[in-house]
Design a protein around this motif. Structure first.
Motif, PDB file in Angstrom:
ATOM      1  N   UNK A   1      -3.366  18.620 -13.933  1.00 12.35           N
ATOM      2  CA  UNK A   1      -3.542  17.167 -14.026  1.00 12.35           C
ATOM      3  C   UNK A   1      -3.242  16.550 -12.671  1.00 12.35           C
ATOM      4  N   UNK A   2      -4.188  15.781 -12.178  1.00 16.32           N
ATOM      5  CA  UNK A   2      -4.033  15.098 -10.884  1.00 16.32           C
ATOM      6  C   UNK A   2      -3.553  13.682 -11.161  1.00 16.32           C
ATOM      7  N   UNK A   3      -2.433  13.295 -10.544  1.00 14.42           N
ATOM      8  CA  UNK A   3      -1.792  12.008 -10.813  1.00 14.42           C
ATOM      9  C   UNK A   3      -1.523  11.290  -9.495  1.00 14.42           C
ATOM     10  N   UNK A   4      -2.006  10.045  -9.374  1.00 15.52           N
ATOM     11  CA  UNK A   4      -1.815   9.254  -8.158  1.00 15.52           C
ATOM     12  C   UNK A   4      -1.240   7.896  -8.542  1.00 15.52           C
ATOM     13  N   UNK A   5      -0.191   7.473  -7.824  1.00 15.06           N
ATOM     14  CA  UNK A   5       0.375   6.141  -8.042  1.00 15.06           C
ATOM     15  C   UNK A   5       0.025   5.266  -6.854  1.00 15.06           C
ATOM     16  N   UNK A   6      -0.270   4.000  -7.146  1.00 13.03           N
ATOM     17  CA  UNK A   6      -0.672   3.048  -6.110  1.00 13.03           C
ATOM     18  C   UNK A   6      -0.029   1.690  -6.368  1.00 13.03           C
ATOM     19  N   UNK A   7       0.021   0.897  -5.316  1.00  7.65           N
ATOM     20  CA  UNK A   7       0.491  -0.480  -5.415  1.00  7.65           C
ATOM     21  C   UNK A   7      -0.534  -1.370  -4.728  1.00  7.65           C
ATOM     22  N   UNK A   8      -0.744  -2.543  -5.295  1.00  9.74           N
ATOM     23  CA  UNK A   8      -1.737  -3.451  -4.719  1.00  9.74           C
ATOM     24  C   UNK A   8      -1.218  -4.191  -3.494  1.00  9.74           C
ATOM     25  N   UNK A   9       0.070  -4.094  -3.212  1.00  5.84           N
ATOM     26  CA  UNK A   9       0.637  -4.775  -2.050  1.00  5.84           C
ATOM     27  C   UNK A   9       2.057  -4.325  -1.785  1.00  5.84           C
ATOM     28  N   UNK A  10       2.647  -4.894  -0.762  1.00  4.70           N
ATOM     29  CA  UNK A  10       4.009  -4.492  -0.383  1.00  4.70           C
ATOM     30  C   UNK A  10       5.076  -5.407  -0.975  1.00  4.70           C
ATOM     31  N   UNK A  11       4.692  -6.538  -1.506  1.00  2.00           N
ATOM     32  CA  UNK A  11       5.641  -7.467  -2.110  1.00  2.00           C
ATOM     33  C   UNK A  11       5.663  -7.221  -3.621  1.00  2.00           C
ATOM     34  N   UNK A  12       6.724  -6.569  -4.104  1.00  2.00           N
ATOM     35  CA  UNK A  12       6.786  -6.146  -5.507  1.00  2.00           C
ATOM     36  C   UNK A  12       6.612  -7.300  -6.485  1.00  2.00           C
ATOM     37  N   UNK A  13       7.105  -8.467  -6.141  1.00  2.00           N
ATOM     38  CA  UNK A  13       7.032  -9.607  -7.057  1.00  2.00           C
ATOM     39  C   UNK A  13       5.611 -10.143  -7.244  1.00  2.00           C
TER      40      UNK A  13
END
Length: 180
Positions: A139-151
């Motif tokens: 299983x290939x799993x990738x985590x991403x964030x849309x930006x650097x400001x968590x809020x």
């Protein structure tokens, strides 16, 4: 000696300010942006932080984003898309947020790992930041964030699961920023 330390620190700060040339200037930018600009063009794969930000607006934007990510998969490849969008209640350890789950069953001949990789490539091209990548048991799993400001950033997990023969599945999980 203790009295010299604050004076030395104050003198060092003063020298740093003088060397940095901290004089206010009010110059307006001129010309047009250069072609080498690193800004990311608007994309349906990019979340738009709503104003006001509440459960309703976070839900609408999260669902829109989930639909846009699902649309990044060729429709001819999709057998079925199981959709779950919901407000996740706050707990003693976490604030509430809006969650989106898309379990996309693909035609058996479609490689789910390659499809998940294609989704990740498109998200990164839209400005998402890859936080981690892991392969466990195929299983290939990738985590991403849309930006650097968590809020103000959405969090995504994209996975491709070829572990069951004849069943190609890609799963996309989204979490909105914490709700106020």
């Amino acid at each position: 000696m203790p009295e010299r330390r604050p004076l030395t620190l104050l003198a060092a700060v003063g020298v740093a300010i003088a060397l940095a040339g901290c004089t206010p200037t009010a110059t307006a930018p001129t010309g047009s942006p250069s072609p080498s600009s690193t800004s990311v063009a608007p994309s349906p794969l990019r979340p738009v932080f709503p104003d006001p930000f509440d459960a309703t607006s976070a839900g609408m934007e999260s669902t829109r984003l989930g639909d846009a990510i699902e649309a990044a998969v060729p429709t001819a490849s999709i057998v079925y898309a199981d959709k779950h969008d919901q407000l996740v209640a706050a707990t003693a350890k976490a604030q509430s947020y809006f969650g989106v789950l898309r379990a996309i069953t693909l035609s058996p001949s479609i490689d789910p790992v390659a499809t998940a990789g294609s989704i990740v490539t498109k998200l990164k091209a839209a400005g998402w930041m890859q936080l981690s990548s892991k392969d466990t048991g195929g299983v290939h799993l990738v985590t991403l964030s849309s930006g650097s400001l968590a809020s103000e950033s959405w969090f995504a997990v994209v996975s491709g699961d070829p572990s069951t023969p004849g069943q190609s599945v890609v799963v996309v999980q989204l979490a909105s920023p914490d709700l106020p």
